[in-house]
Scaffold this motif. Structure first.
Motif, PDB file in Angstrom:
ATOM      1  N   THR A  87     -13.001  10.057   5.183  1.00 20.58           N
ATOM      2  CA  THR A  87     -13.302   9.201   6.321  1.00 20.58           C
ATOM      3  C   THR A  87     -12.031   8.492   6.782  1.00 20.58           C
ATOM      4  O   THR A  87     -11.426   7.763   6.018  1.00 20.58           O
ATOM      5  N   ASN A  88     -11.643   8.718   8.041  1.00 25.20           N
ATOM      6  CA  ASN A  88     -10.415   8.121   8.594  1.00 25.20           C
ATOM      7  C   ASN A  88      -9.232   8.314   7.649  1.00 25.20           C
ATOM      8  O   ASN A  88      -8.523   7.361   7.321  1.00 25.20           O
ATOM      9  N   ALA A  89      -9.051   9.539   7.205  1.00 21.66           N
ATOM     10  CA  ALA A  89      -8.028   9.834   6.208  1.00 21.66           C
ATOM     11  C   ALA A  89      -6.620   9.635   6.759  1.00 21.66           C
ATOM     12  O   ALA A  89      -6.270  10.159   7.809  1.00 21.66           O
ATOM     13  N   SER A  90      -5.864   8.815   6.052  1.00 24.14           N
ATOM     14  CA  SER A  90      -4.440   8.645   6.327  1.00 24.14           C
ATOM     15  C   SER A  90      -3.794   8.197   5.026  1.00 24.14           C
ATOM     16  O   SER A  90      -4.460   7.679   4.129  1.00 24.14           O
ATOM     17  N   VAL A  91      -2.502   8.394   4.941  1.00 25.46           N
ATOM     18  CA  VAL A  91      -1.784   7.996   3.734  1.00 25.46           C
ATOM     19  C   VAL A  91      -1.893   6.495   3.534  1.00 25.46           C
ATOM     20  O   VAL A  91      -2.152   6.015   2.425  1.00 25.46           O
ATOM     21  N   GLU A  92      -1.751   5.735   4.618  1.00 21.31           N
ATOM     22  CA  GLU A  92      -1.777   4.278   4.512  1.00 21.31           C
ATOM     23  C   GLU A  92      -3.129   3.776   4.011  1.00 21.31           C
ATOM     24  O   GLU A  92      -3.196   2.908   3.139  1.00 21.31           O
ATOM     25  N   SER A  93      -4.236   4.325   4.559  1.00 19.59           N
ATOM     26  CA  SER A  93      -5.556   3.860   4.128  1.00 19.59           C
ATOM     27  C   SER A  93      -5.841   4.296   2.693  1.00 19.59           C
ATOM     28  O   SER A  93      -6.453   3.548   1.927  1.00 19.59           O
ATOM     29  N   ALA A  94      -5.392   5.483   2.314  1.00 26.84           N
ATOM     30  CA  ALA A  94      -5.590   5.944   0.936  1.00 26.84           C
ATOM     31  C   ALA A  94      -4.819   5.060  -0.040  1.00 26.84           C
ATOM     32  O   ALA A  94      -5.351   4.654  -1.079  1.00 26.84           O
ATOM     33  N   VAL A  95      -3.576   4.733   0.292  1.00 25.56           N
ATOM     34  CA  VAL A  95      -2.763   3.876  -0.582  1.00 25.56           C
ATOM     35  C   VAL A  95      -3.394   2.495  -0.695  1.00 25.56           C
ATOM     36  O   VAL A  95      -3.472   1.924  -1.795  1.00 25.56           O
ATOM     37  N   LYS A  96      -3.868   1.970   0.419  1.00 27.44           N
ATOM     38  CA  LYS A  96      -4.502   0.645   0.401  1.00 27.44           C
ATOM     39  C   LYS A  96      -5.725   0.661  -0.516  1.00 27.44           C
ATOM     40  O   LYS A  96      -5.912  -0.251  -1.326  1.00 27.44           O
ATOM     41  N   PHE A  97      -6.564   1.685  -0.404  1.00 28.37           N
ATOM     42  CA  PHE A  97      -7.749   1.803  -1.260  1.00 28.37           C
ATOM     43  C   PHE A  97      -7.349   1.970  -2.722  1.00 28.37           C
ATOM     44  O   PHE A  97      -7.910   1.328  -3.613  1.00 28.37           O
ATOM     45  N   LEU A  98      -6.394   2.826  -2.992  1.00 28.78           N
ATOM     46  CA  LEU A  98      -5.995   3.114  -4.381  1.00 28.78           C
ATOM     47  C   LEU A  98      -5.332   1.914  -5.046  1.00 28.78           C
ATOM     48  O   LEU A  98      -5.457   1.738  -6.260  1.00 28.78           O
ATOM     49  N   LYS A  99      -4.636   1.086  -4.274  1.00 31.53           N
ATOM     50  CA  LYS A  99      -4.040  -0.125  -4.850  1.00 31.53           C
ATOM     51  C   LYS A  99      -5.111  -1.109  -5.301  1.00 31.53           C
ATOM     52  O   LYS A  99      -4.923  -1.828  -6.268  1.00 31.53           O
ATOM     53  N   ARG A 100      -6.243  -1.140  -4.583  1.00 33.81           N
ATOM     54  CA  ARG A 100      -7.310  -2.087  -4.916  1.00 33.81           C
ATOM     55  C   ARG A 100      -8.284  -1.542  -5.950  1.00 33.81           C
ATOM     56  O   ARG A 100      -9.039  -2.312  -6.538  1.00 33.81           O
ATOM     57  N   THR A 101      -8.308  -0.230  -6.173  1.00 35.44           N
ATOM     58  CA  THR A 101      -9.332   0.392  -7.007  1.00 35.44           C
ATOM     59  C   THR A 101      -8.676   1.135  -8.169  1.00 35.44           C
ATOM     60  O   THR A 101      -8.202   2.261  -8.004  1.00 35.44           O
ATOM     61  N   GLU A 102      -8.665   0.513  -9.319  1.00 34.67           N
ATOM     62  CA  GLU A 102      -7.940   1.052 -10.477  1.00 34.67           C
ATOM     63  C   GLU A 102      -8.475   2.411 -10.928  1.00 34.67           C
ATOM     64  O   GLU A 102      -7.707   3.333 -11.197  1.00 34.67           O
ATOM     65  N   TRP A 103      -9.807   2.562 -11.012  1.00 36.37           N
ATOM     66  CA  TRP A 103     -10.364   3.824 -11.495  1.00 36.37           C
ATOM     67  C   TRP A 103     -10.010   4.978 -10.562  1.00 36.37           C
ATOM     68  O   TRP A 103      -9.717   6.084 -11.012  1.00 36.37           O
ATOM     69  N   ALA A 104      -9.992   4.725  -9.250  1.00 39.20           N
ATOM     70  CA  ALA A 104      -9.647   5.775  -8.287  1.00 39.20           C
ATOM     71  C   ALA A 104      -8.163   6.114  -8.381  1.00 39.20           C
ATOM     72  O   ALA A 104      -7.782   7.285  -8.309  1.00 39.20           O
ATOM     73  N   ARG A 105      -7.329   5.093  -8.543  1.00 42.22           N
ATOM     74  CA  ARG A 105      -5.883   5.326  -8.682  1.00 42.22           C
ATOM     75  C   ARG A 105      -5.605   6.183  -9.915  1.00 42.22           C
ATOM     76  O   ARG A 105      -4.826   7.134  -9.869  1.00 42.22           O
ATOM     77  N   GLU A 106      -6.268   5.869 -11.034  1.00 42.72           N
ATOM     78  CA  GLU A 106      -6.068   6.651 -12.254  1.00 42.72           C
ATOM     79  C   GLU A 106      -6.553   8.082 -12.077  1.00 42.72           C
ATOM     80  O   GLU A 106      -5.945   9.024 -12.594  1.00 42.72           O
ATOM     81  N   LYS A 107      -7.619   8.266 -11.317  1.00 46.77           N
ATOM     82  CA  LYS A 107      -8.137   9.608 -11.045  1.00 46.77           C
ATOM     83  C   LYS A 107      -7.121  10.420 -10.239  1.00 46.77           C
ATOM     84  O   LYS A 107      -6.853  11.585 -10.551  1.00 46.77           O
ATOM     85  N   VAL A 108      -6.527   9.795  -9.221  1.00 46.95           N
ATOM     86  CA  VAL A 108      -5.521  10.479  -8.390  1.00 46.95           C
ATOM     87  C   VAL A 108      -4.251  10.745  -9.198  1.00 46.95           C
ATOM     88  O   VAL A 108      -3.656  11.827  -9.105  1.00 46.95           O
ATOM     89  N   GLU A 109      -3.839   9.789 -10.027  1.00 49.06           N
ATOM     90  CA  GLU A 109      -2.634   9.984 -10.847  1.00 49.06           C
ATOM     91  C   GLU A 109      -2.847  11.108 -11.865  1.00 49.06           C
ATOM     92  O   GLU A 109      -1.935  11.904 -12.102  1.00 49.06           O
ATOM     93  N   ALA A 110      -4.030  11.198 -12.446  1.00 44.50           N
ATOM     94  CA  ALA A 110      -4.324  12.286 -13.384  1.00 44.50           C
ATOM     95  C   ALA A 110      -4.313  13.625 -12.651  1.00 44.50           C
ATOM     96  O   ALA A 110      -3.790  14.625 -13.164  1.00 44.50           O
ATOM     97  N   PHE A 111      -4.843  13.652 -11.434  1.00 42.49           N
ATOM     98  CA  PHE A 111      -4.818  14.868 -10.621  1.00 42.49           C
ATOM     99  C   PHE A 111      -3.374  15.281 -10.339  1.00 42.49           C
ATOM    100  O   PHE A 111      -3.019  16.458 -10.425  1.00 42.49           O
TER     101      PHE A 111
END
Length: 165
Positions: free
Chosen positions: A44-68
């Motif tokens: 939804t409204n995919a952009s690097v900036e919005s993804a980074v903003k979400f991942l900075k606030r959401t630890e479990w999602a950030r760890e999921k992306v980092e593991a990927f």
């Protein structure tokens, strides 16, 4: 020998979240990332900036992306059980392990993986509900009193305080 832990062998060392997301989006695109990670920041409204903003606030999602990033994009060998308990940025990679070529991913593979995860989750839920119903049955049988069936009950049998007088 130094007692300091050497994190330099971890491919995430020195890579910022924005650079990590840029690398993944440039190589795989938003559709593949959403299919594999199931994170709406890639749909939804995919952009690097919005993804980074979400991942900075959401630890479990950030760890999921980092593991990927580590295991799909950098093709690192899977972590040991001990290291797997740590967040991806804190994992120590053996000195001989070097990043490989990014894994080739497709939407068909993502769909098969999603179906496999759904079957596993359904089996887990079935086992859990079976376990819960067994516990309820045990609890109910423990707390239920056998009823006396000796014809008409007297008033003394109906008195809950009869043993306390």
């Amino acid at each position: 020998m130094s007692d300091d832990i050497n994190y330099k062998s971890n491919p995430l060392n020195g890579v910022g979240l924005k650079q990590l997301v840029n690398d993944l989006v440039d190589h795989y695109g938003y559709e593949i990332l959403y299919a594999y990670l199931n994170l709406n920041c890639f749909k939804t409204n995919a952009s690097v900036e919005s993804a980074v903003k979400f991942l900075k606030r959401t630890e479990w999602a950030r760890e999921k992306v980092e593991a990927f990033y580590l295991y799909q994009y950098k093709s690192m060998p899977k972590a040991s059980d001990e290291q797997f308990q740590l967040p991806p940025r804190s994992r120590i990679m053996p000195e001989g392990d070097v990043p490989g070529e990014p894994a080739e991913l497709s939407l068909e593979d993502a769909e098969r993986l999603r179906e496999k995860r759904e079957r596993k989750a359904a089996a887990h839920d079935a086992n859990r509900s079976r376990s819960l119903s067994n516990r309820r049955a045990d609890r109910d049988s423990h707390y239920s009193r056998p009823r006396k069936d000796k014809g008409a009950a007297s008033a003394a049998d109906d008195d809950p305080w009869k043993n306390w007088r």
